[in-house]
Scaffold this motif. Structure first.
Motif, PDB file in Angstrom:
ATOM      1  N   SER A  83       0.852  -1.189   0.000  1.00 20.17           N
ATOM      2  CA  SER A  83       0.000   0.000   0.000  1.00 20.17           C
ATOM      3  C   SER A  83       0.884   1.234   0.000  1.00 20.17           C
ATOM      4  O   SER A  83       1.984   1.215   0.551  1.00 20.17           O
ATOM      5  N   TYR A  93      -2.387   0.638  -4.454  1.00 22.63           N
ATOM      6  CA  TYR A  93      -2.048  -0.702  -4.018  1.00 22.63           C
ATOM      7  C   TYR A  93      -1.293  -1.449  -5.116  1.00 22.63           C
ATOM      8  O   TYR A  93      -1.514  -1.225  -6.298  1.00 22.63           O
ATOM      9  N   THR A 102      -4.800   6.375  -1.705  1.00 23.62           N
ATOM     10  CA  THR A 102      -3.964   5.194  -1.554  1.00 23.62           C
ATOM     11  C   THR A 102      -3.892   4.422  -2.869  1.00 23.62           C
ATOM     12  O   THR A 102      -4.904   4.288  -3.567  1.00 23.62           O
ATOM     13  N   SER A 123       0.246   5.302   0.842  1.00 24.51           N
ATOM     14  CA  SER A 123      -0.672   6.337   1.277  1.00 24.51           C
ATOM     15  C   SER A 123      -0.079   7.703   0.989  1.00 24.51           C
ATOM     16  O   SER A 123       1.067   7.972   1.367  1.00 24.51           O
TER      17      SER A 123
END
Length: 126
Positions: free
Chosen positions: A21, A80, A78, A23
């Motif tokens: 991930s 991924y 975010t 952010s």
């Protein structure tokens, strides 16, 4: 300014999966394309995957096509990277990157991204 923080790295056996991930914070409204790169000691940083603002366009390195997917949740700022069927050669530090150019076509070169995270280590054991 944009700040990027990666998470989700770790140690996994070959054939396993990990989800990274990234952010974003700060001037997130200025982010368009986002990408993932990786680097091993002594080698240049290499492109892994990228995704455009809407998520409707993605690009992958040949070495990860069919095994990795990239997605983003703009509401959460975010992005991924889902990594499946991992191989020992996927071992590297993985970096998230953000491109704030509104006109650039989805990039695969590190100089096309102006902001970078600190990286997260992914180790795949054989």
């Amino acid at each position: 300014q944009v700040q990027l923080v990666e998470s989700g790295g770790g140690l996994v056996q070959a054939g396993g999966s990990l989800r990274l991930s990234c952010s974003a914070s700060g001037r997130t409204f200025s982010i368009y394309n986002m990408g993932w790169f990786r680097q091993v000691p002594g080698k240049e940083r290499e492109f892994v995957a990228a995704i455009n603002l809407s998520g409707g366009n993605t690009n992958f390195a040949n070495s990860v096509k069919g095994r990795f997917t990239i997605s983003r949740d703009n509401a959460k700022n975010t992005v991924y990277l889902q990594m499946n069927s991992l191989k020992p050669e996927d071992t590297a530090v993985y970096y998230c990157a953000a491109d704030t150019s509104p006109t650039r076509v989805l990039g695969s070169r590190s100089y096309e991204y102006g902001y970078w995270g600190q990286g997260t280590q992914v180790t795949v054991s054989s």
